[in-house]
Structures are given as C-alpha cells and as structure tokens.
Scaffold this motif. Sequence first.
Motif, PDB file in Angstrom:
ATOM      1  N   THR A 140     132.427 137.501  51.560  1.00 50.07           N
ATOM      2  CA  THR A 140     131.698 136.320  52.058  1.00 50.07           C
ATOM      3  C   THR A 140     132.408 135.017  51.655  1.00 50.07           C
ATOM      4  N   ARG A 165     125.423 130.338  41.726  1.00 45.82           N
ATOM      5  CA  ARG A 165     126.493 130.876  40.861  1.00 45.82           C
ATOM      6  C   ARG A 165     126.405 132.387  40.763  1.00 45.82           C
ATOM      7  N   ILE A 168     128.440 137.526  43.524  1.00 45.58           N
ATOM      8  CA  ILE A 168     129.040 137.912  44.812  1.00 45.58           C
ATOM      9  C   ILE A 168     129.336 136.720  45.718  1.00 45.58           C
ATOM     10  N   HIS A 188     123.554 125.102  39.892  1.00 45.46           N
ATOM     11  CA  HIS A 188     122.650 126.264  39.840  1.00 45.46           C
ATOM     12  C   HIS A 188     121.240 125.796  39.531  1.00 45.46           C
ATOM     13  N   ALA A 207     124.610 128.462  48.607  1.00 47.54           N
ATOM     14  CA  ALA A 207     124.267 129.893  48.495  1.00 47.54           C
ATOM     15  C   ALA A 207     123.188 130.050  47.443  1.00 47.54           C
ATOM     16  N   ILE A 208     121.973 129.683  47.825  1.00 44.36           N
ATOM     17  CA  ILE A 208     120.866 129.619  46.870  1.00 44.36           C
ATOM     18  C   ILE A 208     119.857 130.734  47.098  1.00 44.36           C
ATOM     19  N   GLY A 209     119.660 131.117  48.346  1.00 44.49           N
ATOM     20  CA  GLY A 209     118.616 132.102  48.636  1.00 44.49           C
ATOM     21  C   GLY A 209     117.247 131.464  48.760  1.00 44.49           C
ATOM     22  N   LYS A 210     117.190 130.174  49.165  1.00 47.66           N
ATOM     23  CA  LYS A 210     115.894 129.473  49.363  1.00 47.66           C
ATOM     24  C   LYS A 210     115.908 128.848  50.758  1.00 47.66           C
ATOM     25  N   VAL A 228     125.528 129.558  53.422  1.00 51.24           N
ATOM     26  CA  VAL A 228     125.701 131.012  53.253  1.00 51.24           C
ATOM     27  C   VAL A 228     124.357 131.737  53.380  1.00 51.24           C
ATOM     28  N   GLY A 229     123.274 131.020  53.154  1.00 54.70           N
ATOM     29  CA  GLY A 229     121.950 131.644  53.120  1.00 54.70           C
ATOM     30  C   GLY A 229     121.550 132.277  54.439  1.00 54.70           C
TER      31      GLY A 229
HETATM   32  P1  NAD Z   1     121.375 135.044  44.263  1.00 51.13           P
HETATM   33  O1  NAD Z   1     119.878 135.041  44.286  1.00 51.13           O
HETATM   34  O2  NAD Z   1     122.091 136.140  43.565  1.00 51.13           O
HETATM   35  O3  NAD Z   1     121.879 133.661  43.619  1.00 51.13           O
HETATM   36  C1  NAD Z   1     121.271 132.444  43.947  1.00 51.13           C
HETATM   37  C2  NAD Z   1     121.873 131.340  43.112  1.00 51.13           C
HETATM   38  O4  NAD Z   1     121.256 130.129  43.490  1.00 51.13           O
HETATM   39  C3  NAD Z   1     121.697 131.511  41.617  1.00 51.13           C
HETATM   40  O5  NAD Z   1     122.935 131.338  40.967  1.00 51.13           O
HETATM   41  C4  NAD Z   1     120.732 130.398  41.204  1.00 51.13           C
HETATM   42  O6  NAD Z   1     121.084 129.778  39.966  1.00 51.13           O
HETATM   43  C5  NAD Z   1     120.891 129.396  42.327  1.00 51.13           C
HETATM   44  N1  NAD Z   1     119.614 128.725  42.562  1.00 51.13           N
HETATM   45  C6  NAD Z   1     118.403 129.281  42.784  1.00 51.13           C
HETATM   46  N2  NAD Z   1     117.473 128.322  42.933  1.00 51.13           N
HETATM   47  C7  NAD Z   1     118.115 127.132  42.821  1.00 51.13           C
HETATM   48  C8  NAD Z   1     117.697 125.791  42.871  1.00 51.13           C
HETATM   49  N3  NAD Z   1     116.422 125.462  43.084  1.00 51.13           N
HETATM   50  N4  NAD Z   1     118.623 124.838  42.707  1.00 51.13           N
HETATM   51  C9  NAD Z   1     119.917 125.136  42.500  1.00 51.13           C
HETATM   52  N5  NAD Z   1     120.380 126.413  42.450  1.00 51.13           N
HETATM   53  C10 NAD Z   1     119.472 127.390  42.602  1.00 51.13           C
HETATM   54  O7  NAD Z   1     121.821 134.918  45.780  1.00 51.13           O
HETATM   55  P2  NAD Z   1     123.243 135.267  46.497  1.00 51.13           P
HETATM   56  O8  NAD Z   1     123.453 136.726  46.531  1.00 51.13           O
HETATM   57  O9  NAD Z   1     124.312 134.386  45.986  1.00 51.13           O
HETATM   58  O10 NAD Z   1     122.888 134.820  47.994  1.00 51.13           O
HETATM   59  C11 NAD Z   1     122.560 133.490  48.328  1.00 51.13           C
HETATM   60  C12 NAD Z   1     122.140 133.445  49.780  1.00 51.13           C
HETATM   61  O11 NAD Z   1     123.237 133.861  50.580  1.00 51.13           O
HETATM   62  C13 NAD Z   1     120.991 134.372  50.140  1.00 51.13           C
HETATM   63  O12 NAD Z   1     120.214 133.732  51.147  1.00 51.13           O
HETATM   64  C14 NAD Z   1     121.673 135.598  50.718  1.00 51.13           C
HETATM   65  O13 NAD Z   1     120.861 136.290  51.649  1.00 51.13           O
HETATM   66  C15 NAD Z   1     122.851 134.951  51.406  1.00 51.13           C
HETATM   67  N6  NAD Z   1     124.037 135.828  51.562  1.00 51.13           N
HETATM   68  C16 NAD Z   1     124.598 135.861  52.791  1.00 51.13           C
HETATM   69  C17 NAD Z   1     125.737 136.617  53.006  1.00 51.13           C
HETATM   70  C18 NAD Z   1     126.372 136.615  54.360  1.00 51.13           C
HETATM   71  O14 NAD Z   1     127.135 137.483  54.697  1.00 51.13           O
HETATM   72  N7  NAD Z   1     126.085 135.597  55.166  1.00 51.13           N
HETATM   73  C19 NAD Z   1     126.299 137.365  51.967  1.00 51.13           C
HETATM   74  C20 NAD Z   1     125.708 137.281  50.701  1.00 51.13           C
HETATM   75  C21 NAD Z   1     124.572 136.494  50.507  1.00 51.13           C
END
Ligand code: NAD
Length: 281
Positions: A140, A165, A168, A188, A207-210, A228-229
Amino acid sequence: MAKIIDGKLISQQIKDEVKDKVAKLSEQGVTVSLAVIQVGNDPASSVYVRNKKKACEYCGIVSLAYELPEETTEDELLALIDELNNRKDCNGILVQLPLPKGIDEEKVLDAISPLKDVDGFHPMNVGALSIGKPGFLSCTPAGVIELIKRSGYSIEGKECVVIGRSNIVGKPMAMLLLRENGTVTVTHSKTADLKAVAKRADILVVAIGKPKMIDASYVKDGAVVIDVGIHRMDNGKLCGDVDYDSVEPVAEAITPVPGGVGPMTIAMLMNNCVTSVDLQK
Ligand code: NAD
C-alpha cells in the motif's frame, strides 16, 4: 478544482508493465508464481483473495491457491509455509489476514521466507527498507509513492505529513517518503495539535481508519492529499479517512475513494512477485 489522482488508471499501467516483464521472463523459461493462502471463509477475505487471483491471471503470474478450513491449526499452517518456502516453483507467499482466532498472525508472517514475503511485512524487509537495502516494499505505501510520482508530483524537499503510524501503512509510508528525500513528519492519536502539523504538509498521507475525519481545516491550500482509508458507510457507499467534499476545493490534487489508493495495493503486489525473481537469484 483539484486534480483527481486516478488510481484505477495508474494501477492498470503498473499491471501492464508487470505483464510485459512476466512475458519476457517466460521467454527466458522463468515462471513467476504466487501462493495465496486463505484460512477459513471470511467473506471480505474471499473477495480480496479472488481479486488477487484475477490480477495474477491478468499479469501471467501462476497463482497457487490454498483454501484451508477454519479448523486449521497454527502448526499445520506453519508446515505449509515451510513447504512453500522450500519449493522452487513458488516465488511469493501471501497469507490473507485476518487469521482465525488461536493462530498467532505475527508468528505466521515471520515464518514466511523474507525472500518470498511479497507483502513486505517480514521484519527483515522492514529493516531493509529503513536502511535502504534491497527487499520487498509494503504494497500500500509503495502504491502511494507511485500515485504521487506518476501524477507528476515530486517528493524531494517537500513537507510530507503522514497521519497514522501502523506497521503496515504509516511507518513504511514515512520510510518511503524519506527515501524519496521528503521532509517527513509522522503523526498519530497522541499528536498534540494534529491540525497545525497537518496544515504544514505539501503532501498529506492519511491512514487513520476514521471515516471522513480529515476536513479542509487540516489541509494547506495547494496540498497533494492521499487518502489510504476505506470504509463502507450505512448507505452502502465507500468513503475514506478524508472528507472528500470538504478537502477537494482546497487541494492541488486528491485521491478519491474508491478508485485511489485501493487498486494500487494489488498492482504493487503483482510488481513484488516479479521483484521476487530478482531477489531469489
Ligand atoms: P490502524 O488502525 O492499524 O492504524 C491507525 C493509525 O491511525 C494509528 O497509528 C493511530 O495512532 C492513528 N490514529 C487513530 N486515531 C487518530 C486520531 N484521532 N488522530 C491521529 N491519528 C490517529 O490502521 P491501518 O491499518 O494503518 O489502516 C488505516 C486505514 O487505511 C484504514 O481505513 C484501512 O482500512 C485503510 N487501509 C487501506 C488499504 C488499501 O489498500 N487501500 C490498505 C491498508 C489499510
């Protein structure tokens, strides 16, 4: 209006390049193959595995499919990985995550030979990336670099801010931007004043997942924004970590969801399968 960074188009270019390289290797009598292991039948995993097999087929990469039952034990899975590590007709090994409860994911991923670790998750490959040695790049983040460069944006000397951070995405993303000579800040969930830091970015990778957390108040005018989310909303549509409608008017360029980073991950996986032939030489 921001330029839309077209991940579908760029991922197609990369798959076509891989297809050419695989055809050239085939002329030299070299076959490229990828073992895809799925344990259990999680529906989302089945979709990902199907898409990976389809991409292999398109590129001329032989896919060796292992669909193992939910009851598979960790020892059985490790034995299969050991067998594949030693097979000359297998270049890459991919274990689809998540694994069923009771199987230690880290132990399984670490058991894959670093020379066949096409996902780029093995500590040896992560280490190689951080000191600039050859190895597999995490798909990714490597795809994000391709999106930026192939859209005509240079990374060198730019302020790059990565939000997230994870092992992956966020961390390898930061290392890759650094390798491209960006000035990189990783933020982060514990970052004080995320908005102020994010607003410094010429290139902002989120890439936060929110869902839709990053709106225009986090983005500098003229920034390149990579989302990335990926999330499915209640209405069935997909969205990213970036609030697209809010950010698009202020950004120089932006990736949509879907059709941005998503398609790049599989394209870079295919590229890693070709890289595996070189690394194994
Ligand atoms: P993860 O949950 O492992 O990591 C999220 C990171 O965001 C953490 O390091 C955390 O500290 C940070 N975070 C969380 N809340 C925060 C906030 N309020 N402020 C600042 N930072 C914050 O997630 P991940 O595996 O890195 O994935 C992130 C996103 O990317 C997800 O939506 C996932 O579905 C997506 N993703 C997409 C692909 C793709 O192929 N497009 C691949 C991997 C992940």
